[in-house]
Scaffold this active site. Structure first.
Site, short mmCIF file in Angstrom:
data_model
loop_
_atom_site.label_atom_id
_atom_site.label_comp_id
_atom_site.label_asym_id
_atom_site.label_seq_id
_atom_site.Cartn_x
_atom_site.Cartn_y
_atom_site.Cartn_z
N GLU A 381 0.79 -1.23 0.00
CA GLU A 381 0.00 0.00 0.00
C GLU A 381 0.82 1.28 0.00
O GLU A 381 0.38 2.32 0.48
CB GLU A 381 -0.96 0.02 1.19
CG GLU A 381 -2.05 -1.05 1.10
CD GLU A 381 -3.13 -0.87 2.14
OE1 GLU A 381 -2.85 -0.26 3.17
OE2 GLU A 381 -4.26 -1.33 1.88
N GLU A 462 -6.91 -7.46 -0.85
CA GLU A 462 -7.54 -7.22 0.45
C GLU A 462 -8.91 -6.61 0.23
O GLU A 462 -9.13 -5.88 -0.74
CB GLU A 462 -6.74 -6.21 1.31
CG GLU A 462 -5.48 -6.75 1.90
CD GLU A 462 -4.78 -5.72 2.80
OE1 GLU A 462 -5.48 -4.97 3.50
OE2 GLU A 462 -3.54 -5.68 2.77
C1 GAL Z 1 -4.89 -2.53 4.85
C2 GAL Z 1 -3.52 -3.06 5.22
C3 GAL Z 1 -3.59 -4.23 6.16
C4 GAL Z 1 -4.57 -3.95 7.25
C5 GAL Z 1 -5.89 -3.72 6.62
C6 GAL Z 1 -7.01 -3.60 7.60
O1 GAL Z 1 -4.83 -1.20 4.48
O2 GAL Z 1 -2.82 -3.42 4.08
O3 GAL Z 1 -2.32 -4.48 6.70
O4 GAL Z 1 -4.17 -2.85 7.99
O5 GAL Z 1 -5.81 -2.52 5.88
O6 GAL Z 1 -8.20 -3.55 6.90
#
Ligand code: GAL
Length: 755
Positions: A381, A462
């Site tokens: 990210e 994600e």
């Molecule tokens: C994302 C991140 C993860 C975790 C997640 C929580 O932005 O890559 O490590 O923090 O959010 O939803």
């Protein structure tokens, strides 16, 4: 013979570090490795407690057999910056907590006892990835993976790279490269012999070639009758490499497999067949002991993803994870996206150089694993930094021509330097913001995200997570929304052939920094609790598999009159891979509930949903009427394949103490024991916070406190074996029940592998 032996016993440990300590063994606590520097509570702790230097010491007695040999210490992982001293002399170190390193002891060993000191600095040093900004996870200090003492001849095998080009051809090919360790630098001549075997040890082919300073390269072709590595039949082969020359010999065995993995604009293909990748992100953390868990606990996590949750991919967010975990993914047929350490922050030039080295360290450690199908070569990210990511991509491609790269980003229209646009899509969540006023949707469209007019390989890495944190003790309605969000994304991903798949955030809850989580140092983002107990959302995944593998029928309800707003259980969602669910009430009334293929048109197995309007309101009765027992029956075709009963009047009846296995390795392995408060029908009583006391006797010890409280009807603990095979007796006492005793055994490990 060269030899590699575990070197994990008889260490001593103390907080702090002073260079003066490196010349004399200090009084410390006796410990064995893997080790977590600071025992942690479950939650609400100050994560700064391990962000400091610690000292590990042990001794190595000179042995005659060391004469003329190369002696190394290999560390599989120490967090975050390890520096190694021998008899007061600094021999080297490693500024990365996630990859292995070797320290050469040769020439520095004296007769008698040699003092080894390892300074492990757990501070969040901004010069070392992933540090420098905030990170949403903890990096627990310690020598948290195994250490090995390696003895070798002056020339030995440093690494082996095995590639299987054109794996789908009937006659298969293997390209093998043997890389040498030759620290004394003499000219090398000799031979390199390679034997390929199948899993049963049957020899398939053999080849031999000359060895030179660069090592050796061998090619096998025309290999017939071999089996592909696949999700269902993860067939592994082995190559035994032996080098021999003037004054040296060495041998090593490596596993590998034949499989074709390709991300295309039309989706992901494994061995030429389209596979929708469905998976979860995994951190490598555990309650109380952070990262310090051995082989069996790592393997168990892989099995949970594959067998309990029915997923086909895991992302090792956000760093290379234990080799035990990845080796097990090879064995059980679970695909892996592995990535370099990092989280949003990009540091200065020296930091970036270190991140580029991390690409090398990760790939050189793991390039032979058939389970790994992509290298993540961006800092998770982070913003675009084309020059930096051109370097990480170029190196990944130079080291490994067989795998595609990805780079996990959360911003749209990022420069695509990788082979696959890998994106964290949190669009499902924005609609919650009052002013957003946009329609709810599971995922964004690919072209909207990439900003490219042509389709590119695309993977969702994600979703959910902080958009909708959900605790295992949260109320039923919130948990149902949690489930629904996972289902909506899965449905969208299944419906769009251009999306290779989706990897949800995340497998289980994890301890984190104060800047994240619920204030308790926990991100409650998992589909499992930290103890690996399922929330309802776990079944959003497990219910998608074919019922021939495992029948799943999990009503998203605690079956109570007054748990939800206004009362009742509608809409009643049942996560299932059955064709039909029949709900039967004691008065004989029954309702058939079918999968909601209109609401979730693309899911392999939509949930069955019963809405209030779909049934006579009196079927369950209104507030003020009696609350019934219920039975759910699941049918595949005409056959009843599942039955679940819920009591209308649950009574806490039993404390179930359930080990993952009856027996586990005696060699300091860990095994989980689940604690569940159950009612008279064996269902978890979801609001019981029962205190328990755990006593462990015999060949294992307890990790974590001996007094805990079941939260929301469940908890768990891990046992660690003491190193000696034997019986283990666990007694769990609580105010509501007679003590529950379970008897387990630990068994001797198979003889250490000679390498
Ligand atoms: C994302 C991140 C993860 C975790 C997640 C929580 O932005 O890559 O490590 O923090 O959010 O939803």
């Amino acid at each position: 013979m060269p030899h590699s032996a575990l070197f994990c016993e008889n260490w001593s440990f103390l907080p702090g570090f002073d260079p003066a300590w490196t010349t004399a063994r200090q009084t410390g606590t006796p410990v064995a490795l893997p080790h977590n520097a600071v025992d942690l509570p479950f939650d609400y702790f100050d994560e700064k407690c391990y962000q400091q230097a610690f000292t590990y010491q042990t001794t190595l007695e000179w042995q005659k057999r060391f004469a003329g040999r190369e002696i190394w210490l290999r560390f599989d992982g120490a967090m975050a910056n390890a520096q190694v001293y021998l008899n007061g002399t600094h021999l080297g170190g490693h500024p990365d907590g996630y990859t292995p390193f070797r320290i050469r002891l040769t020439d520095h060993l004296s007769d008698g006892e040699n003092l080894i000191t390892v300074m492990v600095d757990g501070s969040e040093n901004p010069d070392i990835p992933p540090f420098g900004g905030q990170i949403d996870y903890l990096t627990y200090a310690g020598i948290y993976r195994e250490v090995w003492l390696e003895q070798a001849d002056p020339v030995s095998i440093d690494n082996v790279k095995i590639e299987t080009p054109d794996p789908l051809a009937a006659e298969k090919t293997v390209h093998l490269r043997c890389l040498l360790a030759n620290p004394q630098g003499g000219a090398v001549s000799g031979t390199c012999k390679v034997v390929l075997h199948d899993g049963a040890g049957t020899q398939i082919a053999t080849a031999e070639t000359e060895l030179d300073d660069q090592g050796a390269a061998l090619e096998f072709d025309g290999l017939a009758g071999l089996t592909l590595w696949s999700l269902d039949t993860p067939t592994l082969y082995r190559a035994t490499i032996t080098i021999t020359g003037e004054g040296f010999t060495d041998t090593r065995t490596e596993s590998f497999g034949f499989r074709a993995a390709e991300f295309t604009p039309d989706g992901f293909f494994l061995n030429g067949e389209r596979v929708k990748l469905i998976g979860l992100n995994r951190h490598q953390s555990f309650p109380y002991v952070g990262y310090a868990m051995g082989r069996e606990a790592q393997e168990r996590d892989a099995e949970i993803v594959k067998h309990d949750l029915g997923c086909n991919i895991v992302r090792t967010s956000h760093y290379p994870q234990s080799k035990w975990f990845i080796e097990h993914c090879d064995r059980i047929g679970l695909l892996v996206l592995e990535e370099i350490p990092g989280w949003q922050h990009i540091g200065g030039e020296a930091w970036k150089d270190e991140a580029v080295k991390n690409v090398r360290r990760m790939i050189e450690r793991d390039w032979n694993h058939p389970s790994i199908i992509m290298w993540g070569v961006r800092i998770n990210e982070s913003v675009d930094d084309d020059a930096f990511y051109a370097r990480t991509n170029a190196l990944a491609h130079e080291l490994d021509t067989t795998r595609q790269t990805g780079g996990i980003r959360k911003h749209m229209h990022s420069t695509l330097l990788e082979d696959v646009y890998t994106f964290n899509d949190f669009v499902l969540g924005d609609f919650e913001r009052p002013l957003a006023n946009i329609a709810r949707r599971g995922l964004r469209q690919r072209e909207e995200v990439t900003g490219l007019s042509h389709p590119v390989p695309y993977l969702i890495t994600e979703y959910n997570g902080h958009m909708f944190p959900t605790k295992i003790i949260d109320n039923e309605l919130r948990q149902m929304e949690h489930v629904t969000r996972h289902l909506e994304v899965l449905d969208y991903a299944h419906g769009d052939p251009g999306i290779s798949g989706c990897i949800g955030w995340c497998m289980f809850d994890y301890n984190t920094h104060a800047d994240f989580g619920s204030g308790d140092r926990v991100c409650h983002h998992g589909v499992l609790s930290m103890f690996r107990e399922p929330k309802f959302a776990a079944h959003a995944y497990s219910s998608q598999r074919d019922p021939s593998e495992k029948v799943v029928m999990e009503p998203v309800t605690h079956w109570a009159r007054g748990e939800r707003n206004i009362g009742g259980v509608f809409p009643l969602m049942i996560l299932t891979n059955c064709d039909l669910v029949r709900m039967i009430l004691p008065d004989g009334q029954s309702v058939d509930i079918r999968p909601d293929s209109e609401g979730f048109p693309h899911l392999p197995h939509p949930p069955a949903i019963l809405r209030l309007g779909d049934v006579d309101e009196n079927i369950i009765g209104k507030w003020g009427m009696s609350w019934p027992d219920v039975t759910f029956e699941g049918f595949v075709g005409d056959t009843r394949v599942a039955t679940r009963k819920f009591s209308g009047a649950p009574v806490l009846t039993r404390l179930a103490v359930t080990p993952d296995r009856e027996s586990f390795g005696a060699d300091r392995q860990e095994m989980r024991v689940a604690l569940r408060a159950l009612d008279q029908l064996g269902n978890v009583t979801p609001f019981v916070d029962l205190p328990v006391t755990i006593a462990v006797a015999g060949a294992a010890s307890l990790l974590g406190p001996d007094q805990i409280t079941l939260r929301g009807g469940s908890a768990g603990f891990w046992l660690r074996s003491t190193g000696t095979p034997g019986d283990v007796r666990v007694t769990v006492s609580s105010p509501r029940f007679d003590p529950v005793v379970i008897n387990l055994t630990t068994t001797a490990p198979e003889k250490e592998e000679m390498q």
